[in-house]
Scaffold this motif. Structure first.
Motif, PDB file in Angstrom:
ATOM      1  N   SER A  57       0.816  -1.211   0.000  1.00  0.00           N
ATOM      2  CA  SER A  57       0.000   0.000   0.000  1.00  0.00           C
ATOM      3  C   SER A  57       0.854   1.267   0.000  1.00  0.00           C
ATOM      4  O   SER A  57       0.661   2.152  -0.835  1.00  0.00           O
ATOM      5  CB  SER A  57      -0.911  -0.018   1.227  1.00  0.00           C
ATOM      6  N   VAL A  58       1.799   1.348   0.922  1.00  0.00           N
ATOM      7  CA  VAL A  58       2.655   2.534   1.067  1.00  0.00           C
ATOM      8  C   VAL A  58       3.431   2.811  -0.218  1.00  0.00           C
ATOM      9  O   VAL A  58       3.602   3.953  -0.626  1.00  0.00           O
ATOM     10  CB  VAL A  58       3.634   2.351   2.257  1.00  0.00           C
ATOM     11  N   ASN A  59       3.876   1.743  -0.877  1.00  0.00           N
ATOM     12  CA  ASN A  59       4.707   1.891  -2.075  1.00  0.00           C
ATOM     13  C   ASN A  59       3.893   1.853  -3.370  1.00  0.00           C
ATOM     14  O   ASN A  59       4.467   1.927  -4.458  1.00  0.00           O
ATOM     15  CB  ASN A  59       5.795   0.814  -2.085  1.00  0.00           C
ATOM     16  N   GLU A  60       2.565   1.750  -3.231  1.00  0.00           N
ATOM     17  CA  GLU A  60       1.660   1.729  -4.384  1.00  0.00           C
ATOM     18  C   GLU A  60       2.101   0.707  -5.433  1.00  0.00           C
ATOM     19  O   GLU A  60       2.212   1.013  -6.621  1.00  0.00           O
ATOM     20  CB  GLU A  60       1.533   3.130  -4.991  1.00  0.00           C
ATOM     21  N   LEU A  61       2.358  -0.520  -4.966  1.00  0.00           N
ATOM     22  CA  LEU A  61       2.827  -1.577  -5.858  1.00  0.00           C
ATOM     23  C   LEU A  61       1.691  -2.076  -6.739  1.00  0.00           C
ATOM     24  O   LEU A  61       0.542  -2.158  -6.305  1.00  0.00           O
ATOM     25  CB  LEU A  61       3.401  -2.741  -5.043  1.00  0.00           C
ATOM     26  N   ASP A  62       2.029  -2.430  -7.983  1.00  0.00           N
ATOM     27  CA  ASP A  62       1.006  -2.933  -8.899  1.00  0.00           C
ATOM     28  C   ASP A  62       0.750  -4.420  -8.641  1.00  0.00           C
ATOM     29  O   ASP A  62       1.478  -5.075  -7.889  1.00  0.00           O
ATOM     30  CB  ASP A  62       1.380  -2.647 -10.356  1.00  0.00           C
ATOM     31  N   CYS A  89      15.259  -0.829   2.324  1.00  0.00           N
ATOM     32  CA  CYS A  89      14.361   0.188   2.860  1.00  0.00           C
ATOM     33  C   CYS A  89      12.908  -0.245   2.667  1.00  0.00           C
ATOM     34  O   CYS A  89      12.550  -0.777   1.622  1.00  0.00           O
ATOM     35  CB  CYS A  89      14.634   1.496   2.121  1.00  0.00           C
ATOM     36  N   PHE A  90      12.059  -0.006   3.669  1.00  0.00           N
ATOM     37  CA  PHE A  90      10.643  -0.390   3.612  1.00  0.00           C
ATOM     38  C   PHE A  90       9.836   0.608   2.787  1.00  0.00           C
ATOM     39  O   PHE A  90       9.034   0.222   1.951  1.00  0.00           O
ATOM     40  CB  PHE A  90      10.078  -0.466   5.039  1.00  0.00           C
ATOM     41  N   ASN A  91      10.046   1.889   3.011  1.00  0.00           N
ATOM     42  CA  ASN A  91       9.278   2.927   2.314  1.00  0.00           C
ATOM     43  C   ASN A  91      10.066   3.429   1.110  1.00  0.00           C
ATOM     44  O   ASN A  91      10.975   4.233   1.242  1.00  0.00           O
ATOM     45  CB  ASN A  91       8.958   4.078   3.265  1.00  0.00           C
ATOM     46  N   LEU A  92       9.687   2.944  -0.052  1.00  0.00           N
ATOM     47  CA  LEU A  92      10.406   3.295  -1.284  1.00  0.00           C
ATOM     48  C   LEU A  92       9.803   4.498  -1.998  1.00  0.00           C
ATOM     49  O   LEU A  92      10.485   5.192  -2.734  1.00  0.00           O
ATOM     50  CB  LEU A  92      10.369   2.106  -2.257  1.00  0.00           C
ATOM     51  N   LYS A  93       8.528   4.735  -1.801  1.00  0.00           N
ATOM     52  CA  LYS A  93       7.778   5.715  -2.598  1.00  0.00           C
ATOM     53  C   LYS A  93       8.431   7.097  -2.595  1.00  0.00           C
ATOM     54  O   LYS A  93       8.487   7.760  -3.609  1.00  0.00           O
ATOM     55  CB  LYS A  93       6.336   5.802  -2.069  1.00  0.00           C
ATOM     56  N   GLU A  94       8.944   7.537  -1.462  1.00  0.00           N
ATOM     57  CA  GLU A  94       9.537   8.873  -1.373  1.00  0.00           C
ATOM     58  C   GLU A  94      11.002   8.899  -1.817  1.00  0.00           C
ATOM     59  O   GLU A  94      11.581   9.954  -1.972  1.00  0.00           O
ATOM     60  CB  GLU A  94       9.435   9.376   0.069  1.00  0.00           C
ATOM     61  N   LYS A  95      11.595   7.714  -2.008  1.00  0.00           N
ATOM     62  CA  LYS A  95      13.029   7.653  -2.291  1.00  0.00           C
ATOM     63  C   LYS A  95      13.377   7.285  -3.729  1.00  0.00           C
ATOM     64  O   LYS A  95      14.451   7.603  -4.199  1.00  0.00           O
ATOM     65  CB  LYS A  95      13.682   6.653  -1.333  1.00  0.00           C
ATOM     66  N   VAL A  96      12.478   6.572  -4.403  1.00  0.00           N
ATOM     67  CA  VAL A  96      12.782   6.118  -5.768  1.00  0.00           C
ATOM     68  C   VAL A  96      11.657   6.491  -6.717  1.00  0.00           C
ATOM     69  O   VAL A  96      10.523   6.716  -6.301  1.00  0.00           O
ATOM     70  CB  VAL A  96      13.022   4.588  -5.827  1.00  0.00           C
ATOM     71  N   LYS A  97      11.979   6.539  -7.984  1.00  0.00           N
ATOM     72  CA  LYS A  97      10.992   6.914  -9.003  1.00  0.00           C
ATOM     73  C   LYS A  97      10.008   5.780  -9.273  1.00  0.00           C
ATOM     74  O   LYS A  97       8.832   6.014  -9.490  1.00  0.00           O
ATOM     75  CB  LYS A  97      11.732   7.277 -10.299  1.00  0.00           C
ATOM     76  N   ASN A  98      10.493   4.532  -9.269  1.00  0.00           N
ATOM     77  CA  ASN A  98       9.647   3.398  -9.620  1.00  0.00           C
ATOM     78  C   ASN A  98       9.792   2.272  -8.594  1.00  0.00           C
ATOM     79  O   ASN A  98      10.612   1.372  -8.763  1.00  0.00           O
ATOM     80  CB  ASN A  98      10.018   2.912 -11.025  1.00  0.00           C
ATOM     81  N   PRO A  99       8.991   2.296  -7.516  1.00  0.00           N
ATOM     82  CA  PRO A  99       9.081   1.256  -6.488  1.00  0.00           C
ATOM     83  C   PRO A  99       8.866  -0.155  -7.029  1.00  0.00           C
ATOM     84  O   PRO A  99       9.493  -1.099  -6.558  1.00  0.00           O
ATOM     85  CB  PRO A  99       7.971   1.628  -5.501  1.00  0.00           C
ATOM     86  N   ASN A 100       7.989  -0.313  -8.041  1.00  0.00           N
ATOM     87  CA  ASN A 100       7.762  -1.643  -8.620  1.00  0.00           C
ATOM     88  C   ASN A 100       9.067  -2.218  -9.177  1.00  0.00           C
ATOM     89  O   ASN A 100       9.371  -3.388  -8.965  1.00  0.00           O
ATOM     90  CB  ASN A 100       6.709  -1.576  -9.731  1.00  0.00           C
TER      91      ASN A 100
END
Length: 111
Positions: A57-62, A89-100
């Protein structure tokens, strides 16, 4: 004839050699100081299933990435999510462009 081949090649090479030597390994240049690393040792909430849901959820994974993650063993999932106390790292959304892409890369790197 339009000049000798040897001269053209000689001038071309000399020009390239001078230009290239200037930029290779500039002496006296300082390296940037090492970045501060993230705090390590995240072990999750204690509820693995809740951690999985929050990670997705946090990383908005597909759907494809979540399914790949769900197909792993629990210890592998914990490593990918960073809840095994390791370096991920657990929370990728704020750190990387494409968490998937990051999660899929972590999955491919598993032994």
């Amino acid at each position: 004839g339009g000049g000798r081949r040897g001269e053209k090649v000689g001038n071309y090479n000399a020009r390239n050699d001078r230009g290239g030597a200037r930029f290779m390994g500039t002496p006296g240049r300082r390296k940037t100081p090492p970045r501060q690393l993230q705090q390590l040792g995240n072990t999750g909430s204690g509820d693995h299933k809740a951690d999985l849901e929050e990670f997705a959820s946090v990383n908005e994974l597909d759907t494809r990435t979540v399914e790949a993650l769900m197909g792993l063993q629990e210890d592998q999932q914990r490593k990918v999510m960073g809840t095994n106390g390791g370096e991920n790292c657990f929370n990728l959304k704020e750190k990387v462009k494409n968490p998937n892409a990051v999660v899929m890369s972590r999955i491919r790197k598993l032994p």
